[in-house]
Design an enzyme around this catalytic site. Sequence first.
Site, short mmCIF file in Angstrom:
data_model
loop_
_atom_site.label_atom_id
_atom_site.label_comp_id
_atom_site.label_asym_id
_atom_site.label_seq_id
_atom_site.Cartn_x
_atom_site.Cartn_y
_atom_site.Cartn_z
N THR A 36 -0.88 8.22 -4.08
CA THR A 36 0.05 9.28 -4.48
C THR A 36 1.22 9.34 -3.50
O THR A 36 2.37 9.54 -3.91
CB THR A 36 -0.70 10.63 -4.52
OG1 THR A 36 -1.86 10.47 -5.35
CG2 THR A 36 0.18 11.73 -5.09
N ARG B 219 -8.92 8.43 -13.88
CA ARG B 219 -8.59 9.48 -14.86
C ARG B 219 -7.08 9.60 -14.96
O ARG B 219 -6.35 9.39 -13.99
CB ARG B 219 -9.23 10.82 -14.46
CG ARG B 219 -8.96 11.21 -13.05
CD ARG B 219 -9.76 12.40 -12.57
NE ARG B 219 -9.36 12.70 -11.19
CZ ARG B 219 -8.25 13.33 -10.85
NH1 ARG B 219 -7.41 13.79 -11.76
NH2 ARG B 219 -7.94 13.53 -9.57
N LYS C 278 -8.51 -2.25 5.59
CA LYS C 278 -8.91 -2.94 6.83
C LYS C 278 -10.32 -3.51 6.76
O LYS C 278 -10.59 -4.59 7.26
CB LYS C 278 -8.79 -1.99 8.02
CG LYS C 278 -9.67 -0.75 7.90
CD LYS C 278 -8.98 0.52 8.33
CE LYS C 278 -8.00 0.98 7.28
NZ LYS C 278 -7.48 2.33 7.43
N VAL D 234 -3.73 -1.30 9.76
CA VAL D 234 -3.96 -0.99 11.18
C VAL D 234 -2.93 0.02 11.67
O VAL D 234 -1.72 -0.19 11.53
CB VAL D 234 -3.86 -2.26 12.05
CG1 VAL D 234 -4.19 -1.92 13.51
CG2 VAL D 234 -4.78 -3.35 11.54
N GLY E 170 -1.79 2.86 10.75
CA GLY E 170 -0.96 3.62 9.81
C GLY E 170 0.51 3.29 9.88
O GLY E 170 0.93 2.18 9.56
N GLY F 32 -10.67 17.72 7.45
CA GLY F 32 -10.43 16.54 6.62
C GLY F 32 -10.07 15.30 7.44
O GLY F 32 -9.71 14.28 6.89
N LYS G 68 -10.13 -2.79 12.60
CA LYS G 68 -8.72 -2.93 12.95
C LYS G 68 -8.54 -3.89 14.13
O LYS G 68 -7.62 -4.70 14.14
CB LYS G 68 -8.14 -1.55 13.29
CG LYS G 68 -8.11 -0.62 12.07
CD LYS G 68 -7.90 0.83 12.49
CE LYS G 68 -7.91 1.78 11.31
NZ LYS G 68 -8.02 3.20 11.76
N GLY H 115 -3.00 9.24 7.13
CA GLY H 115 -2.27 10.24 6.36
C GLY H 115 -1.40 9.56 5.32
O GLY H 115 -1.02 8.39 5.46
#
Lengths: 445, 445
Positions: free
Chosen positions: A18, A48, A104, A131, A133, A186, A204, A306
């Site tokens: 997303t 979905r 990874k 690796v 982000g 989270g 990584k 993130g």
Amino acid sequence: MNNRPIQLAILGLGTVGTGVVELLQNNLDEMTRRTGREIKITHVGTRRNRTDIPTDIKQSADLLAIIQQDDVDIVVELMGGTTTAKEVILAAIEHGKHIVTANKALLAEHGNEIFAKADANGVKVAYEAAVAGGIPIIKILREGLAANKIDWLAGIINGTGNFIMTEMRDKKRDFADVLAEAQALGYAEADPTFDVEGIDAAHKLTLLASIAFGIPLQFDKVYCEGITKITQQDVRYANELGYRIKHLGFAKRRILDSGEEGIELRVHPTLIPKQVLLANVNGVKNAIMVDAEPVGQTLYYGSGAGAGATASAVMADVVDMVRALAETNDSTANLVPHLAFQPETLNNTRILSSDEMITGYYLRLQVKDDLGVLAEVTRILSESKISIDAILQQPAHDDTSTDLPVIIMVDPVVERNMNEAIAKIEALDTVTDKVIRIRLDELMQ
Amino acid sequence: MNNRPIQLAILGLGTVGTGVVELLQNNLDEMTRRTGREIKITHVGTRRNRTDIPTDIKQSADLLAIIQQDDVDIVVELMGGTTTAKEVILAAIEHGKHIVTANKALLAEHGNEIFAKADANGVKVAYEAAVAGGIPIIKILREGLAANKIDWLAGIINGTGNFIMTEMRDKKRDFADVLAEAQALGYAEADPTFDVEGIDAAHKLTLLASIAFGIPLQFDKVYCEGITKITQQDVRYANELGYRIKHLGFAKRRILDSGEEGIELRVHPTLIPKQVLLANVNGVKNAIMVDAEPVGQTLYYGSGAGAGATASAVMADVVDMVRALAETNDSTANLVPHLAFQPETLNNTRILSSDEMITGYYLRLQVKDDLGVLAEVTRILSESKISIDAILQQPAHDDTSTDLPVIIMVDPVVERNMNEAIAKIEALDTVTDKVIRIRLDELMQ
């Protein structure tokens, strides 16, 4: 030059998928100004149907059908997992599609096979997002430092683990307590094993080590130790001694006494000096320190996870591919080998066993209040050729204990010798508990 | 694919040029494993004959002859200066040679012309070594963060200046004293103007801003303030308040009240919070912090100067070119536009005048020991819509003074208002000296 838009299929519309769709909506102009060519999502693979994405994007749960479509140049795999993802990526490669992935685990465990297939089919598999982000560490190692001989790298490459270590230090909280909060926020999964046992970091590190040294991916040879046994007591002693405990991944090239070259691949908690930058990387942030010749030490810092950080890395790979495709308009286009070095030049340098690794150590002993014990312990260390850097006898933090803690910091030593010495120390009558051992690295050049 | 060696001419054999020759001797195997193609120096341009370089390299002082040779693919310009270097580079471009240069002054001042000529002639000018030495910041901004909209960047991009600021803080020494040491150590030139007045940093900032925002190079619009007026007193007050003074280059994109977009380009001493990584970059090291959407804040750290770090960057550019040439074997090869964005898409976003810039401020006033003065000063600040973050009245560090220093930290404010307020404050009878002002930035997102 063919200037039709480059067409993407995004497989997996979780947080990262997303994020990629959103990034393309928000920054398409900026990207097109850079590439001179439009980038367009034509398909998404999603279980979905989603009503929150642009209607001109086709949606389907049939991934193997999507990767065969003519209006797909690049398949962006963001599903995770190593079973379906592997099958779909291999099929996409067979259909001549380029791959961008953040996976990874898949690459660390099956990358040699996937890259070989990609090379055979004249397509590229890009994995900047796999690796650290948003830190462009793959590009930095494969291209930015391409003229260097890399000696070692040390990285905070798991944000969850670093969050836990930071909170334990700053708030004097216990591991279990912080882990529960990380799960609530989270940052950590319901099953936190991958993060806290170091498996995610080992995945990584496997990738980083290959592109640093030019060796095949060898996840199964990474020595891996988690942070579950780190106690508040050791965090505090480390602090008093001028150190912080970080969960680090190390890849290090060494010449052995035999003259042979060997490589250490290890993930473990490590005391590092407070004042180095790496010790000041806090919370969920990631950072990788690289020591290379002739550039010296460099460090790269940013968000390791993130939606935004990962999407940034995914789309950087896409932009690279767009540039390569725009230039040559053929499917063999790409200028950087998958593992940084030409496949036929990868070295079979031996990955060292944990017995052979060399690190400094922080040791914590519980001893009876007996003056003779220190003499015995130092004699044992000396017999194993272990050189003591500092000894600290502290009043117990825990008032209820009758024993005294003794902290000993030792200079880098072969682990075999350390194991031998610890076995002897634990056999002493005056030592009342297992020896706590945490590796220590001054991170000096 | 043509696999003959890629042939280099190195113009200038000072510290960096010699470093490049050495790097190619030491790491050629490692580079060839990466590129699959040999790299070879065929010519060096040097005023006096050198006996310490391989005998198969041709030496000459006739630079304009060297750049015309058939056995030269890439001209590596390491002479410095903006006169001969410009002439030679333009001639080399006309002869269809690719250029690698470390010359920040030349590119900041004449880059628009040089890049246009390169584009017209189908060659590329690479300049990784021009900014922040061994840190691959050009690649990171142009490629690694290519999917981002960059909001701002802040960099320690002059090692000499950072060495001086670090020593002033750590050793409580005065500017002139540390400068003399930096000169003795070879960190600073005999004429240190370029470093301590911020001109070198402004050159580098010019390049960074263009590739971050997609604007033409505009060195003449950089606001530039040096470190020569920073006193030990301010270093100490900053420290007491939780800040460090760093000499930073800022490039910042802003939406003005008018809705128009504007860009701040400024080099000046800045108070930043002690705990941020940038504040902990010490000695001659460089670091650049980048705030971009969606990746967030990232930071890149390493050696900004010296033979090894600069040679690393120079050869990274060469490796990129080797890869591009190996792939397409034509002289138009290259995948990344010189200034990161396609030339026809560069924006004419207005570079803001210093009057329009917005920053926080640290102010130091010398006042008569009179209770009324603070009320007057705060009234003046309030009239100019300046919001006070903290006031600190301290005993004078210097016992011989009869006046009292007052430190005021204010929230970000348009500089025009600050100038107005300071003029009024300096007109007060109770304020006995010029107001010392140093910008302040919390570096928050």
